[in-house]
Design a protein around this motif. Sequence first.
Motif, short mmCIF file in Angstrom:
data_model
loop_
_atom_site.label_atom_id
_atom_site.label_comp_id
_atom_site.label_asym_id
_atom_site.label_seq_id
_atom_site.Cartn_x
_atom_site.Cartn_y
_atom_site.Cartn_z
N TRP A 18 0.98 -1.20 -0.02
CA TRP A 18 0.01 0.02 -0.21
C TRP A 18 0.78 1.12 0.00
O TRP A 18 0.55 2.21 -0.73
CB TRP A 18 -0.93 -0.04 1.20
N ASP A 19 2.00 1.17 0.81
CA ASP A 19 2.75 2.45 1.00
C ASP A 19 3.37 2.78 -0.43
O ASP A 19 3.26 3.92 -1.09
CB ASP A 19 4.01 1.93 1.89
N SER A 20 3.85 1.69 -1.26
CA SER A 20 4.36 2.15 -2.56
C SER A 20 3.34 2.44 -3.49
O SER A 20 3.58 3.22 -4.60
CB SER A 20 5.15 0.76 -2.98
N ALA A 21 2.06 2.06 -3.71
CA ALA A 21 1.04 2.18 -4.40
C ALA A 21 0.48 3.66 -4.22
O ALA A 21 -0.10 4.11 -5.05
CB ALA A 21 0.04 1.13 -4.30
N LEU A 22 0.60 4.19 -3.01
CA LEU A 22 -0.33 5.34 -2.59
C LEU A 22 0.46 6.45 -2.93
O LEU A 22 0.04 7.60 -3.37
CB LEU A 22 -0.59 5.31 -1.04
N LEU A 23 1.86 6.10 -3.20
CA LEU A 23 2.89 7.58 -3.43
C LEU A 23 2.47 8.05 -4.83
O LEU A 23 2.26 9.35 -5.00
CB LEU A 23 4.39 7.07 -3.33
N PRO A 24 2.08 7.18 -5.82
CA PRO A 24 1.79 7.81 -7.17
C PRO A 24 0.59 8.70 -6.91
O PRO A 24 0.37 9.90 -7.53
CB PRO A 24 1.48 6.69 -7.98
N ILE A 25 -0.45 8.26 -6.34
CA ILE A 25 -1.71 8.90 -6.17
C ILE A 25 -1.48 10.12 -5.51
O ILE A 25 -2.15 11.14 -5.82
CB ILE A 25 -2.70 7.90 -5.17
N ARG A 81 8.26 8.40 3.06
CA ARG A 81 8.30 7.28 3.70
C ARG A 81 6.92 7.27 4.67
O ARG A 81 6.61 6.22 5.42
CB ARG A 81 9.44 7.19 4.69
N ARG A 82 6.18 8.10 4.75
CA ARG A 82 4.88 8.25 5.52
C ARG A 82 3.65 8.35 4.43
O ARG A 82 3.23 9.37 4.35
CB ARG A 82 4.92 9.39 6.52
N PRO A 83 3.33 7.40 3.62
CA PRO A 83 2.48 7.70 2.41
C PRO A 83 1.30 8.03 3.01
O PRO A 83 0.35 8.99 2.20
CB PRO A 83 2.41 6.30 1.72
N ALA A 84 0.55 7.68 3.80
CA ALA A 84 -0.75 7.79 4.45
C ALA A 84 -0.96 9.46 4.57
O ALA A 84 -1.77 10.30 4.33
CB ALA A 84 -1.22 7.26 5.67
N VAL A 85 0.56 10.27 5.48
CA VAL A 85 0.36 11.45 5.59
C VAL A 85 0.45 12.39 4.46
O VAL A 85 -0.26 13.22 4.15
CB VAL A 85 1.23 11.86 6.61
N ALA A 86 1.41 11.78 3.38
CA ALA A 86 1.47 12.46 2.14
C ALA A 86 0.13 12.14 1.53
O ALA A 86 -0.09 13.53 0.68
CB ALA A 86 2.29 11.82 1.40
N LEU A 87 -0.73 11.26 1.38
CA LEU A 87 -1.85 11.15 0.60
C LEU A 87 -2.91 12.30 1.32
O LEU A 87 -3.76 12.99 0.42
CB LEU A 87 -2.38 9.75 0.76
#
Lengths: 207, 325
Positions: A61-68, B146-152
């Motif tokens: 999920w971490d890797s997939a969310l970054l593009p979004i 490194r914190r994708p939820a926060v970034a999103l």
Amino acid sequence: VSRATLLLAWGVSLLPLLLETIEAEPILPGAARAGLVLLPWLALAGIPSIRYRAAPGRGRWDSALLPIALLLPVLGLALGLDARSGRATLVPALLAVAIVLVWSLSREALRRGGGTRRRVQAAAWIALVPGVVALHAALAWAPPGVAPARWAWTERCSPLAWGLRWTAAGADLADAPRTGGFVLGVALLGLALLALGPRAVEGEEGA
Amino acid sequence: VSVLSALLLCVLSAAQGNRSWWGEVRLAGPLESVRFDCGADGEVVLATSLVAGEETTLALPFPVRSPLGRDGLATLPRPEVTVLGAGRAEFLRWSSEQPSDAFERLPVGLRARAWPPARGGGTLGAEPSALLLVLALSVLVLALRRRPAVALALAAVGAFSAHALALRGEDAGHPLSILDLEAGQGRGLRSSTAGELDPLPANVLEVEPGRARLVFALRREDGRLSGTASSPTERGARLVVREVLAADPWSRDAGRRDLAQAWVRGPEGAWCSHGAWASGRPLPPAETGDGDAPGWLKAGLPPGRDVLLGRFAQAGEGWLRQVGF
């Protein structure tokens, strides 16, 4: 997705808006700006990689969310500009974001799944993203009446073909949710089938 | 010589610039898409869904240039037809009744009203502040990778902000519409201008610059035609669609609409601003000063007659210009 791919997709998606602001002219008159922004992401979100090294402590999920996360601000700007010029592009844009997410997730999931799954994902990407578009380009060059109409449905499976149609000048966006929904459905079905398959050999990861 | 010159002028003035001439085509399924290539003038791309055995004849607009108007159509090369699918498509003939006929029957004064400058205000593209916001957010998202939820979450908030910033201001690409009326005519002329427009209601479609290649992207669904006209190869091209209205839409019977701003000129030539004018109410008293009616809206109006100018209150309805108010 590698950092270089992310930056490439982000740069290409922002470019039409940047050029339009600098030159005060639409880059492609009549094209939906949201479509232009999403096109590179639809093309690159699932791009297969030859080598894979999982970042420590990072899930799929971490890797997939970054593009979004990188896509959303640019898309918000494009949707605003489209709305200002009287084009409603929100529904197809949300569908396209969902497609980008599914492609990214499938890529991460299958890459972590080992060599066989990585090859399946790579084959699916080559067939559906550049493959279908190349097929349609070839059929368009054929003399009238020669191109078999039975291939036309394949276009509905390809996110890139859908994105290309969407960015054409004067494209009818009323059809976009239906086609986008079909693309998303195919992507989700493929992901579900592959996720239900035999578990990957952990030793293959990182090969 | 004078009569001949006047006749020539009449023939050329209205018809020369028209880039929407209707012709009849026959289609036979199975067909998905048909392209009618009109050479350097442009093309018509028609999306349809005819099944095998289905056959139909219909009229379509073609973006050809006809320097001699409708009489010169017969001398033009026929559009070249390309089909996608196993069916057939054929260009039959130019229509005997052209929508531009109704436009040419209008009084010359109504046809020759002044137009806004090519860029009548507004901006194209994003405001620099919106672009800067997107750039800053993208850098922050990368920093928080490194914190994708926060970034999103940050990106979602940023998307809403960028959307709101982009919506500010007026888009120069949005159609600008003018309703022109002349007292006692019982008819009106609605003109719209933008980089992309629907060509189907047009009695006359003009383009600036006149040499611009036009593409009509049409779709036929359930027997109904819809579509857009644009010039993908000519950046900055402006299309003008002129639509003759059979009835006066501003008459009391048709129901007047609210004006956000009204200006009136008397026969002596003095302008007065009357502010907002709600429908069904008497004209508000004149305010001091001559108001701020755009110069192009006031230009070229016939002297010695009452004139009403207005800006409709509803967004997108544009402007009103009535001579003989």
